[in-house]
Design a protein around this motif. Sequence first.
Motif, PDB file in Angstrom:
ATOM      1  N   ALA A   1       0.817  -1.294   0.157  1.00  0.00           N
ATOM      2  CA  ALA A   1       0.013  -0.064  -0.003  1.00  0.00           C
ATOM      3  C   ALA A   1       0.725   1.277  -0.001  1.00  0.00           C
ATOM      4  CB  ALA A   1      -1.030  -0.082   1.397  1.00  0.00           C
ATOM      5  N   ILE A   2       2.066   1.251   0.925  1.00  0.00           N
ATOM      6  CA  ILE A   2       2.894   2.288   0.854  1.00  0.00           C
ATOM      7  C   ILE A   2       3.447   2.612  -0.315  1.00  0.00           C
ATOM      8  CG2 ILE A   2       4.380   3.506   2.184  1.00  0.00           C
ATOM      9  CD1 ILE A   2       3.251   2.336   4.855  1.00  0.00           C
ATOM     10  N   ALA A   3       4.122   1.301  -0.781  1.00  0.00           N
ATOM     11  CA  ALA A   3       4.970   1.403  -2.007  1.00  0.00           C
ATOM     12  C   ALA A   3       4.130   1.965  -3.327  1.00  0.00           C
ATOM     13  CB  ALA A   3       5.453   0.014  -2.567  1.00  0.00           C
ATOM     14  N   TRP A   4       2.762   1.523  -3.244  1.00  0.00           N
ATOM     15  CA  TRP A   4       1.912   2.031  -4.246  1.00  0.00           C
ATOM     16  C   TRP A   4       1.754   3.613  -4.028  1.00  0.00           C
ATOM     17  CZ3 TRP A   4      -2.856   4.785  -4.383  1.00  0.00           C
ATOM     18  CH2 TRP A   4      -3.560   4.891  -5.436  1.00  0.00           C
ATOM     19  N   GLU A   5       1.568   4.211  -3.026  1.00  0.00           N
ATOM     20  CA  GLU A   5       1.459   5.424  -2.700  1.00  0.00           C
ATOM     21  C   GLU A   5       2.739   6.265  -3.289  1.00  0.00           C
ATOM     22  OE1 GLU A   5       0.492   9.270  -0.842  1.00  0.00           O
ATOM     23  OE2 GLU A   5      -0.834   7.383  -1.109  1.00  0.00           O
ATOM     24  N   PHE A   6       3.912   5.921  -2.963  1.00  0.00           N
ATOM     25  CA  PHE A   6       5.159   6.657  -3.778  1.00  0.00           C
ATOM     26  C   PHE A   6       5.199   6.406  -5.415  1.00  0.00           C
ATOM     27  CE2 PHE A   6       6.822   5.854   0.560  1.00  0.00           C
ATOM     28  CZ  PHE A   6       6.933   7.126   0.922  1.00  0.00           C
ATOM     29  N   HIS A   7       4.869   5.042  -5.818  1.00  0.00           N
ATOM     30  CA  HIS A   7       4.842   4.819  -7.056  1.00  0.00           C
ATOM     31  C   HIS A   7       3.835   5.722  -7.902  1.00  0.00           C
ATOM     32  CE1 HIS A   7       3.478   2.667 -10.854  1.00  0.00           C
ATOM     33  NE2 HIS A   7       4.741   2.659 -11.264  1.00  0.00           N
ATOM     34  N   ARG A   8       2.696   5.952  -7.294  1.00  0.00           N
ATOM     35  CA  ARG A   8       1.401   6.563  -8.131  1.00  0.00           C
ATOM     36  C   ARG A   8       1.841   7.947  -8.297  1.00  0.00           C
ATOM     37  NH1 ARG A   8      -1.105   8.845 -10.525  1.00  0.00           N
ATOM     38  NH2 ARG A   8      -3.556   8.906 -11.055  1.00  0.00           N
ATOM     39  N   ARG A   9       2.240   8.565  -7.072  1.00  0.00           N
ATOM     40  CA  ARG A   9       2.576   9.960  -7.294  1.00  0.00           C
ATOM     41  C   ARG A   9       3.984  10.415  -7.609  1.00  0.00           C
ATOM     42  NH1 ARG A   9      -0.982  12.936  -3.770  1.00  0.00           N
ATOM     43  NH2 ARG A   9      -2.376  11.770  -2.847  1.00  0.00           N
ATOM     44  N   HIS A  10       4.775   9.683  -7.667  1.00  0.00           N
ATOM     45  CA  HIS A  10       6.197   9.996  -8.096  1.00  0.00           C
ATOM     46  C   HIS A  10       6.851   9.218  -9.315  1.00  0.00           C
ATOM     47  CE1 HIS A  10       6.020  12.900  -4.785  1.00  0.00           C
ATOM     48  NE2 HIS A  10       5.740  11.839  -3.828  1.00  0.00           N
ATOM     49  N   ARG A  11       5.962   8.698  -9.936  1.00  0.00           N
ATOM     50  CA  ARG A  11       6.495   7.583 -10.865  1.00  0.00           C
ATOM     51  C   ARG A  11       7.225   8.384 -12.256  1.00  0.00           C
ATOM     52  NH1 ARG A  11       1.215   7.970 -11.530  1.00  0.00           N
ATOM     53  NH2 ARG A  11       0.305   8.606 -13.360  1.00  0.00           N
ATOM     54  N   TRP A  12       6.766   9.469 -12.437  1.00  0.00           N
ATOM     55  CA  TRP A  12       7.543  10.157 -13.668  1.00  0.00           C
ATOM     56  C   TRP A  12       8.898  10.794 -13.043  1.00  0.00           C
ATOM     57  CZ3 TRP A  12       5.976   9.210 -18.190  1.00  0.00           C
ATOM     58  CH2 TRP A  12       4.425   9.167 -18.184  1.00  0.00           C
ATOM     59  N   GLY A  13       9.238  11.135 -11.860  1.00  0.00           N
ATOM     60  CA  GLY A  13      10.302  11.492 -11.215  1.00  0.00           C
ATOM     61  C   GLY A  13      10.970  10.336 -11.241  1.00  0.00           C
ATOM     62  N   MET A  14      10.862   9.252 -10.823  1.00  0.00           N
ATOM     63  CA  MET A  14      11.652   7.748 -10.797  1.00  0.00           C
ATOM     64  C   MET A  14      11.983   7.716 -12.110  1.00  0.00           C
ATOM     65  SD  MET A  14      11.760   7.708  -7.619  1.00  0.00           S
ATOM     66  CE  MET A  14      10.885   8.027  -5.997  1.00  0.00           C
TER      67      MET A  14
END
Length: 526
Positions: A7-20
């Motif tokens: 759940a928390i990994a999805w939070e980071f991936h969803r909001r910052h995928r373009w930066g990554m």
Amino acid sequence: MRSPAAAIAWEFHRRHRWGMLALLAYLAVLAAIKVVVGHPVDFESEQTFALVVVVPMTATFLYFLGVFSFGLSGDLAARQSMYPARMFTLPVTTAALAGWPMLFGAAAMAVLWFATRFLAIWPSDKVVPMFWPALLAASLLAWTQALTWMPYPLPGLRVAVTMLWLGTFDAIVLIALEKKTPEPVMLAFLAPHVPIAYVAARWAVVRARRGETGTQGHRAARWRRGTLAYPTPARAQAWLEWRQHGRSLPLMVAILLPLELLLLFAFSEAPSIIFEILTVALLTPPAMAAFVAATVSGRVTPFLATRPMTSASLIGAKLKVAMWSTVIAWILVLAAIPIALRLSGTMPVVAGWAHDAVRILGLPRAVTLALLALALLVASTWKQLVQSLYIGMSGREWLVKASVFATLAILSVVLPVAHWLVQNRKAMAMLWNLFPWIAAVFIGVKLAVAVWIAGKLYDRGLVRRRTLIGAALGWDALVLALYALLAWSVPTLLFRAYFLVLVAMLAVPLVRLAAAPLALDWNRHR
């Protein structure tokens, strides 16, 4: 989600995928350059290496600090915790809420260091450490998370505490580097910090999950004893803006400035360090204003959007409060510096500098230059507070994050290019000759966009024709005043008159301020 980690990994991936994805592209470029060059390089200077390798890595490190501490979506100067309240509704333990973001952040920092360590081109005469920089980055992130997730009793106290603690931590590490401390000793020093920071972060999340804001209930009761009445909605809105955001900058300056000026007592015999201390003190309000700007231009709440006021009036209240916040912060600076100079015994040193400036420039020109520098610092502070209003008022989260990432990306590109230009005299001369044309193009675009925004503001009924004409005349007056000061104080042998006119037109803000009410109106009616 099957687990708290997912759940928390999805939070980071969803909001910052373009930066990554941008980071992966950057690492791919590093790898390609490494393959092409194929061996270490003898850099011409340490500054060249810093700008080519260290600056992009530092920009990415700062981006990770913002991502994994939730700083890109929180209020850095507020009292309440920056940990997102929406995540408290997840069916997970407090230990998981604190632990997984710290673990993901530590892993990202380690990947960043090892990727840079093995993919970047390093100087052939340098011994690059293997493990402890990764642990240092993880420790800095862990403490940033713990300190930013903690509720505080005063607005702006979070920034002061975080900067002081991380600055002390960095100073210890720099001393260890200067002493050439072995890597096992550095690992032993850094290793305890991550678990200690986790304990502090877990306690911070516990307090935030309980709804604590660092204030006591009697303060709210004290304000409810009387009744407040304002003759106009604009006055009431200005009072509300001051209560919410206006005190943050003066409080941050009041906290940091005494700590900076205390250094005058320790280095009263070193004129160069005295100059640096005063420079840092004078730059404190603009620097802190950059942090407070996220609060001033925060998201548009339903309470704000449904107020019976025009969008221009709402933006006007924010601009007025930003002006008073700037004035009070600079009153503190101008009052504290002479007192600190007198008590520390460093006033004769500064008086000697002033005497030399008067002897070289003459009294009128020296006073004018000093007042001009002060006015530019004050204007820069106010500009830092309000220049991103149009982004925050738009209500587009992707635009806010894109602006932060674009700023970091531009810094990582502009600094190496600027260093290259300084070292290349031919390129510097070409840029100097082309500057009037480049500035003219930027000014043309600036004026064209300003005219388009003015038309939209008038068509939507946000601003009257008389207000637009007055704003245009005011902008012209500011440009002419700045040009007159520059023309009188700057030698004409160095700069032509049209050059100073272009500088004045670029320096006075126009488009971003005019776009703020339009962005708010679009957000209120979308």
